[in-house]
Design a protein around this motif. Structure first.
Motif, PDB file in Angstrom:
ATOM      1  N   GLU A  81      -5.002  -1.386   0.042  1.00  0.00           N
ATOM      2  CA  GLU A  81      -5.394  -0.713   1.281  1.00  0.00           C
ATOM      3  C   GLU A  81      -6.604  -1.401   1.901  1.00  0.00           C
ATOM      4  N   GLN A 118      -3.805   0.611  -5.450  1.00  0.00           N
ATOM      5  CA  GLN A 118      -3.663   1.095  -4.068  1.00  0.00           C
ATOM      6  C   GLN A 118      -4.951   0.899  -3.273  1.00  0.00           C
ATOM      7  N   ALA A 137       0.831  -1.203   0.000  1.00  0.00           N
ATOM      8  CA  ALA A 137       0.000   0.000   0.000  1.00  0.00           C
ATOM      9  C   ALA A 137       0.866   1.253   0.000  1.00  0.00           C
ATOM     10  N   TRP A 166       1.446   1.766   7.069  1.00  0.00           N
ATOM     11  CA  TRP A 166       0.386   2.347   6.236  1.00  0.00           C
ATOM     12  C   TRP A 166      -0.629   3.078   7.111  1.00  0.00           C
TER      13      TRP A 166
END
Length: 645
Positions: free
Chosen positions: A315, A311, A237, A468
Motif C-alpha cells: 500500500e 499489505q 494491495a 485500491w
C-alpha cells in the motif's frame, strides 16, 4: 421511416404483419399489468445462510401469501411447514420420506396448496411470462392446474386426474420441487444488490452462485466488492487486503474450498518468520467454523500478521507512486521509531502495542524481502488463475455498476462525496476534475479498464492502483471516510489514533434538500424519487432510523453480517417495492432451527397503483411498440417484403 437496416434486423424476428401485430398486442397487455416486485438487499458480507433464506422466503412475503391464501383453514404449524417446504424443497421432501409422511394423501394435499400459492403469486403476470418461468418438463401441467375452473365439474375431474397421474407415475417429489421453485421465482421480479457481497461472512462464493442463478439481478459495487475485483486483476494491495480480512474472520473455506487459493506458502512463511511471536493482536474472530479447511487459531494469527505487514508495504508503494492520492499520512511504516518502539500518526507519537516486525527494514520500511516478493507473486498467480473467482468477478462486472437509476430510484452503495457547504466534492484524475455523477461515471469506466485492458497495455497498472484507492481513499464514493485505520487498529492502543471521519454526505443527506440535489444531479425527478443506499449499518438499538431525508433516502444496511449485529440490534433490512407500496422488512438474526420471519412495515403508499406502463420497462416496451408499428408500415408500404406461411 426509421433506419431500414434496423427494421430489416427486426424483420428477422417478426417476418410479417401478423407476427408484428401479435407482439404489439402482447406488449400492450404487459404494459397494462401491475409492476413486478423489486427487492433491495445491501451489505451481504458473505452471510450465505441468512441471505439464501431471505431470498428463498422473499424476506417473509411468501409466509404472508400463505396466511392470506389459507387464512384459518390450516394451522400455524402447517403454514410454517408449507413455507419451509417452499424455501428448501429438497430438504423438506427428504424429511417427509424419512419420517414416512410422503403418502399419496400428503402429496395430493401439498400439491393442491402449492398450486393455490402459485395462483396467488402469478396473478399479476401474463400467462406467457409465467409459462416461461416454469420448468419445461412440467410447464403444460402447471399451466393447466393454476388456470383450472373449479366451478366446472368436468374441469375438477380433469384436475384430479392430473394429480393422480403425477402421483401414480412416482413424479410427485419432482413436481412438488418444481412448484416450490416456481413460487420463489415469481415472488421476486427484480433483485437489486446495493453492494458489499464479500468479506467478513464465511462464504461469499455461495452467495455469488445463488445470484448467478437468479433471473434478473443487478449489483451496485461496494468497496469490499471493488477490493475483490482489484484482487482479481492482480493488484497486490487488494490481494493482501482480501486475504487479511478473510483470515481475520476465519474464512478459510472461502479461500481454499471456494476459490482454490493456495495458502500453504503463506502458512509456511508465517510459521517460520513469526515462530516466536504469539501475534496476540492478530487472533482471528471465529464467528463461523470452517468445514473443509480448519486452521489452528495460533497459526491463523501468524498468517494474519504476515499478510497485514506485506499489505502495509505494498500500500505504501502505491501511495508513493501516486502523490495525487494525498495519502502520505498513511505511510505508517516509514514513521516508526524502531529504537523507541513508537509511531507518529498525524503529528502525535504513540507507543506500539506490537514491536515485533522482523521483515521491516528500518532503512527502507516499504521494501519487501525476497521471501515476501516470492510469496506475494505466488498468491497473485493463485488469484489470477482461480477459475471460480474469475467467473464470479466477471458476473459482478457484467451485472454491476457504480450506480443505477431504476423506476425513479437512485441506487448506490456508499456516498456522493460532498463538501461541508453541500457542494459536490471534486477529485482530479489525469489532470481532469470530476464531481457528482460525472465522478461516478468516470470511476465506472476506470474500474472496467483495470480488469479488461490487456496485460501488455502500459496504462493498466494505473487503473489497477485506482482499484485500491477506491477501497479506502479519502474521496472514494464507495468508501466515504477520510481514513482507513487498519494499521492503527493493530498497533496502537489509543482509540483516538484510529479515528475515521465520515464524508459530509452522511450528515447532509439526512436533509431533504440535499437528497433532492443528488436526485437532480442524476436526472431523476424530485417528486416520487428515492435514494437507496447501503454501506453504513443503521444502529436501530441506538434509535437510528433507516429512513432519512423526509422519506427520500433509505439506508438498508442494518447488519446482515454477524460481526455488526451487536452494534445494530438487528440483522439487516430488505426494501420491497411492489405496485402499491414501499415496505421495509426488518431481519432477525438467522437461526436455521427456528422460524424467523422478518417484521414487514409499509413505509410509503403509492398515490395510485403502479403499472408496468409507469416503469422503465414500460417505457422500453412503448418504444418497441413504436418500432413494430414502423415495421408494419414498411410491410404495408412495400418497402420490406413479408415472409408468409
Amino acid at each position: 421511416m426509421r433506419d431500414l437496416a434496423y427494421l430489416r434486423l427486426l424483420a428477422r424476428e417478426y417476418p410479417n404483419v401478423q407476427a408484428a401485430s401479435s407482439e404489439i398486442i402482447n406488449l400492450m397487455a404487459i404494459r397494462g399489468l401491475p409492476k413486478g416486485t423489486e427487492y433491495f438487499f445491501s451489505d451481504l458480507h458473505g452471510e450465505y445462510e441468512a441471505f439464501v433464506h431471505l431470498l428463498r422466503s422473499a424476506s417473509g412475503i411468501i409466509r404472508e401469501k400463505i396466511s392470506e391464501t389459507f387464512g384459518y383453514v390450516i394451522s400455524d404449524e402447517d403454514e410454517i411447514a408449507l413455507a419451509n417446504l417452499i424455501y428448501y424443497p429438497e430438504r423438506g421432501l427428504r424429511a417427509a420420506k424419512r419420517e414416512n409422511r410422503f403418502t399419496e394423501d400428503w402429496q395430493r394435499i401439498t400439491i393442491y396448496r402449492l398450486v393455490c400459492i402459485c395462483k396467488e403469486v402469478s396473478s399479476k403476470y401474463t400467462r406467457s411470462k409465467v409459462r416461461k418461468k416454469m420448468p419445461p418438463a412440467f410447464a403444460y401441467i402447471i399451466d393447466e392446474l393454476i388456470h383450472v375452473d373449479y366451478s366446472d365439474e368436468n374441469k375438477k375431474v380433469y384436475y384430479d386426474e392430473i394429480i393422480r397421474s403425477i402421483i401414480d407415475s412416482e413424479m410427485g417429489a419432482e413436481f412438488i420441487e418444481a412448484l416450490c421453485n416456481l413460487i420463489q421465482n415469481l415472488t421476486i421480479d427484480n433483485l437489486h444488490i446495493i453492494g458489499d457481497i464479500f468479506d467478513r461472512g464465511p462464504r461469499a462464493d455461495i452467495i455469488m452462485e445463488e445470484l448467478m442463478k437468479f433471473h434478473d439481478v443487478d449489483i451496485q459495487w461496494g468497496n469490499h466488492d471493488i477490493s475483490w475485483m482489484g484482487a482479481a486483476t492482480g493488484n497486490l494491495a487488494c490481494i493482501c487486503n482480501v486475504l487479511r480480512i478473510a483470515i481475520r474472520y476465519n474464512c478459510f473455506d472461502l479461500l481454499e474450498d471456494g476459490y482454490g487459493i493456495n495458502l500453504r506458502p503463506l502458512s509456511m512463511f508465517a510459521a517460520r518468520v513469526y515462530r516466536d511471536d504469539a501475534c496476540e493482536h492478530f487472533m482471528p474472530k471465529i464467528l463461523d467454523e470452517n468445514i473443509y479447511d480448519a486452521v489452528d487459531p495460533g497459526l491463523a494469527a501468524k498468517m494474519h500478521k504476515a499478510i497485514a505487514v506485506i499489505q502495509f508495504k505494498v500500500e505504501g508503494q502505491i501511495i508513493k507512486r501516486h502523490p495525487e492520492y494525498n495519502m502520505e499520512d498513511r505511510l505508517h511504516l516509514t514513521r516508526i521509531n524502531f529504537e523507541k518502539g513508537t509511531v507518529t500518526i498525524k503529528g502525535k507519537e504513540y507507543p506500539l502495542t506490537d514491536k515485533k516486525l522482523p521483515t521491516v527494514d528500518p532503512k527502507d520500511p516499504l521494501k519487501l524481502t525476497k521471501e515476501e516478493e516470492e510469496l506475494i507473486h505466488n498468491l497473485c498467480m493463485s488469484f489470477k488463475h482461480s477459475v471460480n473467482l474469475q467467473r464470479h468477478i466477471r458476473f459482478v462486472y457484467s451485472h454491476g455498476a457504480m450506480y443505477k437509476c431504476c423506476n425513479s430510484n437512485l441506487l448506490y452503495h456508499g456516498c456522493i462525496p460532498m463538501k461541508e457547504n453541500g457542494d459536490f466534492d471534486e477529485i482530479k484524475f489525469n489532470g481532469i476534475i470530476y464531481s457528482g455523477k460525472r465522478m461516478l461515471d468516470y470511476i465506472e469506466d476506470a474500474v472496467k479498464m483495470a480488469y479488461f485492458l490487456p496485460d501488455d497495455d502500459t496504462s493498466k497498472e494505473w487503473y489497477k492502483d485506482l482499484m485500491w484507492y477506491l477501497w479506502c481513499g479519502p474521496k472514494s464514493p464507495v468508501y466515504g471516510k477520510d481514513n482507513m485505520a487498519t494499521f492503527e487498529g493493530y498497533f496502537v492502543a489509543d482509540k483516538a489514533a484510529a479515528k475515521e471521519n465520515m464524508n459530509p454526505y452522511y450528515k447532509l443527506s439526512t436533509k431533504e434538500e440535499f437528497c433532492d440535489k443528488i436526485l437532480r444531479e442524476f436526472g431523476l425527478p424530485v417528486e416520487g424519487s428515492h435514494i437507496i443506499n447501503g454501506h453504513v449499518p443503521v444502529k436501530l438499538k441506538d434509535g437510528e432510523s433507516p429512513i432519512k431525508g423526509n422519506g427520500k433516502l433509505f439506508v438498508i444496511d442494518g447488519g446482515l453480517a454477524k460481526s455488526y449485529q451487536p452494534k445494530t440490534g438487528i440483522a439487516g433490512y430488505t426494501l420491497i417495492f411492489n405496485s402499491r407500496h414501499l415496505a421495509l422488512a426488518e431481519h432477525k438474526p438467522f437461526d436455521p432451527k427456528h422460524e424467523n420471519t422478518p417484521k414487514v412495515t409499509i413505509v410509503e403508499k403509492m398515490k395510485k397503483r403502479i403499472m408496468v406502463a409507469d416503469t422503465d420497462t414500460g417505457r422500453e416496451l412503448a418504444a418497441k411498440i413504436e418500432d413494430l408499428k414502423e415495421l408494419m408500415a414498411a410491410y404495408r408500404g412495400g418497402i420490406l417484403k413479408e415472409k408468409l406461411g
